[in-house]
Design a protein around this motif. Structure first.
Motif, PDB file in Angstrom:
ATOM      1  N   ALA A  39       0.847  -1.247  -0.022  1.00 56.86           N
ATOM      2  CA  ALA A  39       0.042   0.189   0.007  1.00 56.86           C
ATOM      3  C   ALA A  39       0.684   1.253  -0.032  1.00 56.86           C
ATOM      4  O   ALA A  39       0.504   2.305  -0.599  1.00 56.86           O
ATOM      5  CB  ALA A  39      -0.858   0.054   1.250  1.00 56.86           C
ATOM      6  N   ALA A  40       2.122   1.087   0.752  1.00 60.76           N
ATOM      7  CA  ALA A  40       2.842   2.304   0.831  1.00 60.76           C
ATOM      8  C   ALA A  40       3.258   2.592  -0.587  1.00 60.76           C
ATOM      9  O   ALA A  40       3.806   3.975  -0.974  1.00 60.76           O
ATOM     10  CB  ALA A  40       3.874   2.173   1.629  1.00 60.76           C
ATOM     11  N   GLN A  41       3.535   1.814  -1.545  1.00 55.44           N
ATOM     12  CA  GLN A  41       4.108   1.955  -2.808  1.00 55.44           C
ATOM     13  C   GLN A  41       3.203   2.279  -3.897  1.00 55.44           C
ATOM     14  O   GLN A  41       3.450   2.768  -4.678  1.00 55.44           O
ATOM     15  CB  GLN A  41       4.590   0.554  -3.245  1.00 55.44           C
ATOM     16  N   THR A  42       1.878   2.211  -3.703  1.00 54.27           N
ATOM     17  CA  THR A  42       0.725   2.545  -4.321  1.00 54.27           C
ATOM     18  C   THR A  42      -0.227   3.729  -3.558  1.00 54.27           C
ATOM     19  O   THR A  42      -1.334   3.359  -3.602  1.00 54.27           O
ATOM     20  CB  THR A  42      -0.045   1.398  -4.978  1.00 54.27           C
ATOM     21  N   PRO A  43       0.353   4.749  -3.331  1.00 50.95           N
ATOM     22  CA  PRO A  43      -0.702   5.634  -2.521  1.00 50.95           C
ATOM     23  C   PRO A  43      -1.854   6.296  -3.312  1.00 50.95           C
ATOM     24  O   PRO A  43      -2.934   6.339  -2.838  1.00 50.95           O
ATOM     25  CB  PRO A  43       0.411   6.774  -2.259  1.00 50.95           C
ATOM     26  N   LEU A  44      -1.505   6.417  -4.523  1.00 50.31           N
ATOM     27  CA  LEU A  44      -2.751   6.885  -5.456  1.00 50.31           C
ATOM     28  C   LEU A  44      -3.973   6.007  -5.438  1.00 50.31           C
ATOM     29  O   LEU A  44      -5.074   6.109  -5.416  1.00 50.31           O
ATOM     30  CB  LEU A  44      -2.288   7.453  -6.820  1.00 50.31           C
ATOM     31  N   VAL A  45      -3.528   4.613  -5.625  1.00 54.47           N
ATOM     32  CA  VAL A  45      -4.530   3.564  -5.608  1.00 54.47           C
ATOM     33  C   VAL A  45      -5.299   3.635  -4.496  1.00 54.47           C
ATOM     34  O   VAL A  45      -6.488   3.357  -4.347  1.00 54.47           O
ATOM     35  CB  VAL A  45      -4.076   2.352  -6.303  1.00 54.47           C
ATOM     36  N   VAL A  46      -4.547   3.262  -3.242  1.00 54.86           N
ATOM     37  CA  VAL A  46      -4.889   3.231  -2.117  1.00 54.86           C
ATOM     38  C   VAL A  46      -5.829   4.370  -1.557  1.00 54.86           C
ATOM     39  O   VAL A  46      -6.780   4.305  -1.010  1.00 54.86           O
ATOM     40  CB  VAL A  46      -3.812   3.159  -1.044  1.00 54.86           C
ATOM     41  N   ASN A  47      -5.571   5.342  -1.919  1.00 59.19           N
ATOM     42  CA  ASN A  47      -6.139   6.825  -1.620  1.00 59.19           C
ATOM     43  C   ASN A  47      -7.607   6.867  -2.431  1.00 59.19           C
ATOM     44  O   ASN A  47      -8.737   7.062  -1.841  1.00 59.19           O
ATOM     45  CB  ASN A  47      -5.474   8.057  -2.021  1.00 59.19           C
ATOM     46  N   ALA A  48      -7.715   6.241  -3.623  1.00 58.46           N
ATOM     47  CA  ALA A  48      -8.588   6.126  -4.334  1.00 58.46           C
ATOM     48  C   ALA A  48      -9.755   5.097  -3.764  1.00 58.46           C
ATOM     49  O   ALA A  48     -11.041   5.272  -3.722  1.00 58.46           O
ATOM     50  CB  ALA A  48      -8.498   5.831  -5.765  1.00 58.46           C
ATOM     51  N   LEU A  49      -9.113   3.991  -3.565  1.00 59.73           N
ATOM     52  CA  LEU A  49      -9.883   2.929  -2.939  1.00 59.73           C
ATOM     53  C   LEU A  49     -10.602   3.334  -1.635  1.00 59.73           C
ATOM     54  O   LEU A  49     -11.781   3.152  -1.106  1.00 59.73           O
ATOM     55  CB  LEU A  49      -9.273   1.772  -2.758  1.00 59.73           C
ATOM     56  N   ALA A  50      -9.768   4.240  -0.822  1.00 58.71           N
ATOM     57  CA  ALA A  50     -10.242   4.507   0.690  1.00 58.71           C
ATOM     58  C   ALA A  50     -11.570   5.534   0.346  1.00 58.71           C
ATOM     59  O   ALA A  50     -12.317   5.688   1.329  1.00 58.71           O
ATOM     60  CB  ALA A  50      -9.093   5.227   1.356  1.00 58.71           C
ATOM     61  N   SER A  51     -11.283   6.462  -0.515  1.00 56.67           N
ATOM     62  CA  SER A  51     -12.308   7.447  -0.871  1.00 56.67           C
ATOM     63  C   SER A  51     -13.456   6.799  -1.077  1.00 56.67           C
ATOM     64  O   SER A  51     -14.822   7.038  -0.548  1.00 56.67           O
ATOM     65  CB  SER A  51     -11.949   8.349  -2.076  1.00 56.67           C
ATOM     66  N   LYS A  52     -13.363   5.614  -1.988  1.00 56.73           N
ATOM     67  CA  LYS A  52     -14.649   4.880  -2.157  1.00 56.73           C
ATOM     68  C   LYS A  52     -15.297   4.395  -1.072  1.00 56.73           C
ATOM     69  O   LYS A  52     -16.505   4.559  -0.863  1.00 56.73           O
ATOM     70  CB  LYS A  52     -14.247   3.898  -3.486  1.00 56.73           C
ATOM     71  N   LEU A  53     -14.661   3.631  -0.359  1.00 56.23           N
ATOM     72  CA  LEU A  53     -14.930   2.923   0.831  1.00 56.23           C
ATOM     73  C   LEU A  53     -15.530   3.834   1.867  1.00 56.23           C
ATOM     74  O   LEU A  53     -16.778   3.766   2.425  1.00 56.23           O
ATOM     75  CB  LEU A  53     -14.022   2.126   1.583  1.00 56.23           C
ATOM     76  N   PHE A  54     -14.815   4.833   2.267  1.00 55.36           N
ATOM     77  CA  PHE A  54     -15.275   5.761   3.498  1.00 55.36           C
ATOM     78  C   PHE A  54     -16.238   6.792   2.956  1.00 55.36           C
ATOM     79  O   PHE A  54     -17.039   7.440   3.818  1.00 55.36           O
ATOM     80  CB  PHE A  54     -13.864   6.412   4.241  1.00 55.36           C
TER      81      PHE A  54
END
Length: 143
Positions: A39-54
């Motif tokens: 996750a630390a290596q892919t912050p844009l992807v992780v943040n997009a998924l977090a935005s969708k979830l939260f």
């Protein structure tokens, strides 16, 4: 293309695993930390998924219960009855919560691909977008 022989890969893996187990990393083994590392290596992807979830759960009163149930399911062996016993609820309550999470967010943790995306999103946390906005350099016009 860089090709690594199997023995070379094992050597690199063991070096990295040893590094993570050193005192400075608190004795964490790679098998336990792979999600955080990825996750630390892919912050844009992780943040997009977090935005969708939260984002989908933002105004839902029982959002923490849905997340707790889904996380227990993901961390377990996929047995609804065991999750129900762990959370002290009926197995139908577990199924209903997982279905509600799917309806609200699109993440169906009963599917491996969605489980991975859900865990990535949780790794970022609910304030991922705000943190990345604060860390981004300002784009003020130059004089």
């Amino acid at each position: 293309m860089c090709e690594l022989q199997s023995s070379q890969f094992r050597g690199h893996f063991l070096q990295f695993d040893t590094l993570l187990c050193s005192r400075s990393f608190g004795g964490i083994r790679l098998k336990d930390a792979w999600l955080a590392v990825a996750a630390a290596q892919t912050p844009l992807v992780v943040n997009a998924l977090a935005s969708k979830l939260f984002g989908a759960l933002q105004s839902i009163p029982d959002a923490s219960t849905l997340i707790e149930t889904a996380l227990a399911y993901c961390n377990g062996d996929g047995t609804v009855s065991r999750v129900a016993n762990q959370l002290y609820c009926h197995r139908n309550a577990v199924l209903n919560r997982l279905e509600k999470l799917r309806e609200l967010t699109g993440f169906d943790v009963r599917r491996p691909r969605d489980t991975a995306a859900f865990l990535y999103a949780l790794n970022a946390g609910p304030n991922a977008d705000q943190e990345s906005d604060q860390a981004a350099p300002s784009k003020a016009p130059r004089a």
